[in-house]
Design an enzyme around this catalytic site. Structure first.
Site, mmCIF file in Angstrom:
data_model
loop_
_atom_site.group_PDB
_atom_site.id
_atom_site.type_symbol
_atom_site.label_atom_id
_atom_site.label_comp_id
_atom_site.label_asym_id
_atom_site.label_seq_id
_atom_site.Cartn_x
_atom_site.Cartn_y
_atom_site.Cartn_z
ATOM 1 N N ASP A 66 0.816 -1.224 0.000
ATOM 2 C CA ASP A 66 0.000 0.000 0.000
ATOM 3 C C ASP A 66 0.846 1.269 0.000
ATOM 4 O OD1 ASP A 66 -2.257 -1.604 0.048
ATOM 5 O OD2 ASP A 66 -2.385 -1.587 2.228
ATOM 6 N N ASP A 67 2.047 1.171 -0.538
ATOM 7 C CA ASP A 67 2.941 2.332 -0.496
ATOM 8 C C ASP A 67 3.386 2.771 -1.886
ATOM 9 O OD1 ASP A 67 4.322 4.220 1.168
ATOM 10 O OD2 ASP A 67 6.184 3.240 0.498
#
Lengths: 284, 284, 284, 284
Positions: free
Chosen positions: A228-229
């Site tokens: 999620d980065d």
């Protein structure tokens, strides 16, 4: 927007005077007609970004593409050049949720996306019938715990055999390993059901409900080794109140996820997204 | 909205059948006319929330208020009852940024807020002239490092002497201690310049720019002992692109901060916000 | 955005191949460094539009500006060229409503607008003190019924004596005649308190309330001879419900009007708006 | 939101003191447990509106419903009472566009709508296969020019034979006559692809493009005898720029139409919409 587009280049490299004049001059001198051109400077990093779209002489697209790339190198620029004659091959990863799956396929059938859907791949069989009713190949590769490496090896083999150019995680509920992404070497677009960086990780609607936020969000991003980065392509939010329980957030979130992922996929397929570092430039 | 409002009650307590009938019945039997009534159930927690607004017999507001509170206790409900005859006394804390300050004061002057502005309090003198040009008292209480406890003691003394009922941190750039908040015992509304819980703490626009988000946000919340973690009253976002540098985010953020704080203050002053746990119920 | 900008050109004319290359080539050959360039084609009308911004050699701005305009003519293009050294002189027309007035002036004082406010002009005296408290000249030119031509003659005389380059109607409640606009020969930005073309003319919030719309709007546009029909620069909307009466619409509308007008003025002052026919191209 | 709902009443009638107390009192005395209650007063018209939802004793829903309606009459109120045990029978009218059709059916299959889809009716055969692939009956009733009355008679006959309780015009491209609507006597929800009242009538995206608006809209409303003039249930807008041609507006509009119609249908099916005059009260 259905102009007879021929070539689209995404360039980036060290900023210096004259880059706009040089790229547009090259195209003009080579008989091309610029349809759109858009630039951006990151003044902090000293990087120049450009998207340029032009009509080229028929019959010589591949050659012109190669020559433009060579030209870009003389300006110390990295160039990615797409031709409108080519439809990228896309594979969708799904699990059990079907809203993003239906939404993307219906848009594709309506002619919104200039790509081929090479296959649907899933760790579950729930969407097999739906995929086939759309006339799409469906591949079931289960992912048992302790078994992920083997599953990823099968996934990679399949993706390669299909000449996959883009993977879309349409609410695929497994994390792809850094090793998988590195070996794949192709862009992977994920939809995360929160306004990142808030509520990364699991059960974001539960997290949002527990925190009492007044807006929920969804984020489409390129998958990277860190969960999620990756570089964010698109985000949007919807208003919620104390009246909405977690089920309402999930339901409202489905619409957000569909819209945000659909827009990110559109931009990617139109060669409008240039990722650098953990950010994107979106030439919309 | 300029109805001849008399009494507004915010109630909450354990849910059980008949609460709506009982509260509305009490008001009817006591000669009141219900203007608005709104309820909410948190089914997970088993808590009932209500906002009820009614016209009462003239001349007996204080008595009716007390009697309603006693009645609410018989239902095991906590009740906060406000009367439209009373204008709460508000103190604004500011530092150097003046956009939220001007915005709130101009709304107040335009009649949007039924309150009295008792004073402007600041750790800097920059806004002294502006405050006085609005005819408002300005108090300068500097906060030197190592000196915070002494400053907070002076602030508390001032707030008490002014019978302060609400403190608004209009981009006040100091963190208030848990001890201060506890001793004050009055609601404190803060505006944080990010979409919480993303980018809590310092320099949120810089954090947002570094992460490459496509939306920036602002959050109005009640201040609690934990920084940027209090119950959220209102949030909103604005779209940004790769073209916006940090200065643009700061500029666009000013509009967000103004709108979000103004709305939160309006709802609070209209007795529409009921905080419980780290959440709010907003009866809008 | 506070780069050392020098020249900004807005061009438009008949579309033909090579325009991007030619304009950027000219700037490069003349020693300029392009900071931003944005193009648009109206394929229906066959018109090419461009905004191009570049740093020029110091000390020769006026000459370079003239030479660029001559060059543009050789391409059959109309060019308007602004220099960052010049701050346009702006006059605000107001009546009694003060929200857009305060909003614009506070933004200007905060450095958001690179212009000079030459004067405030009003048909009422209500805002005289406020204007003067900001250190601004205030001119009262009443408009009696049957007297409009005389008033407009006085307005024109004043605007000319002030070398006015832009007029902003900040909720000025008189219609300007076609004759006035023609004689003025300068852009006039108006804010209309509806989502045009819905609810043109008087009392738009009353019209909106009577129709039961679920969103109200505001529209900033250039004033033309036809009331509320000029080229639209910016629009926005806010959600309303059956709970909002006309007074609520008026209140919520104030925020819309401020935001929409402020954005339109910003774009105009940054030389981003190109009006053609009854539309605008906004290079944002 | 999947509480064991039993009865939902929508009431309206002349406002007078005590209505909230009386309705909630009646339910309490009859052993019901109020789950939600929401009121509205139109102070201009002197009308009171209420939505009240309660759990009733099992096995006696029909009787309780009738008794509540009698009770409401004693208050001079009109009451419509729905029971959660009943799933309304819905017929979709479609033509050739399929985006709203797929969207509504997929939401229905996902469990978002508590109704039965009785049939799909179309003046074209284009969506016959799609309807049948969803397992839905498809009826083709062509509408030739000069033939409308006959077609409407066939439509009415079909709708009656299907016990239709709601008709949804999911981009059905024929205008229904006043006579048809009157004979049908059931609500008909239409989606119009503009922000009404702007751009009523045909080709609204072309109208919007010609006017140069900066936002496009969609409006869901109850169909009435006057085209595009019925009570508005929901509206929304999306931002467009000079870059968007009519095809882009059509594409972006599809998403708006889907979202706006889906929301209006949801509210209607949840007995949240009360139409009066040419407006609606939406208890959301």
């Amino acid at each position: 927007m259905d102009s007879p587009v021929a070539l689209v280049a995404l360039l980036h490299g060290p900023d210096r005077p004259g880059l706009v004049a040089k790229t547009s001059g090259w195209i003009f001198e080579n008989g091309g007609n610029i349809l759109h051109a858009d630039q951006h400077r990151d003044t902090e990093l000293g990087v120049f970004f450009q998207r340029i779209e032009w009509e080229a002489r028929p019959g010589a697209l591949a050659a012109e593409r190669a020559r433009f790339q060579q030209f870009a190198e003389t300006l110390s620029m990295h160039a990615r050049v797409a031709t409108s004659a080519h439809r990228p091959r896309v594979v969708l990863f799904v699990s059990k949720f079907d809203h993003c799956f239906h939404d993307l396929i219906l848009r594709w059938k309506a002619g919104e996306y200039a790509c081929d859907i090479a296959a649907i791949l899933s760790n579950h069989i729930d969407l097999a019938a739906a995929a086939r009713s759309y006339g799409l190949a469906f591949h079931h590769i289960p992912v048992a715990s302790g078994n992920k490496a083997a599953s990823e090896a099968r996934q990679l083999e399949l993706l390669r055999s299909l000449d996959t150019e883009l993977v879309i995680l349409a609410r695929y509920m497994q994390v792809l390993s850094a090793d998988f992404l590195q070996k794949l070497g192709r862009p992977v677009i994920n939809i995360h059901h929160s306004f990142l960086p808030a509520f990364a990780g699991g059960r974001p609607y539960h997290q949002a409900h527990a925190r009492g936020v007044k807006l929920i969000g969804a984020t489409a991003h390129y998958a990277t080794a860190v969960l999620d980065d990756g570089p964010i392509i698109q985000q949007d939010v919807a208003r919620v109140t104390h009246r909405h329980d977690v089920n309402d957030l999930v339901r409202k979130g489905r619409d957000l996820e569909k819209m945000v992922l659909a827009q990110a996929v559109r931009w990617h397929l139109e060669t409008r997204v240039l990722a650098y570092g953990n950010k994107t430039v979106v030439f919309d």
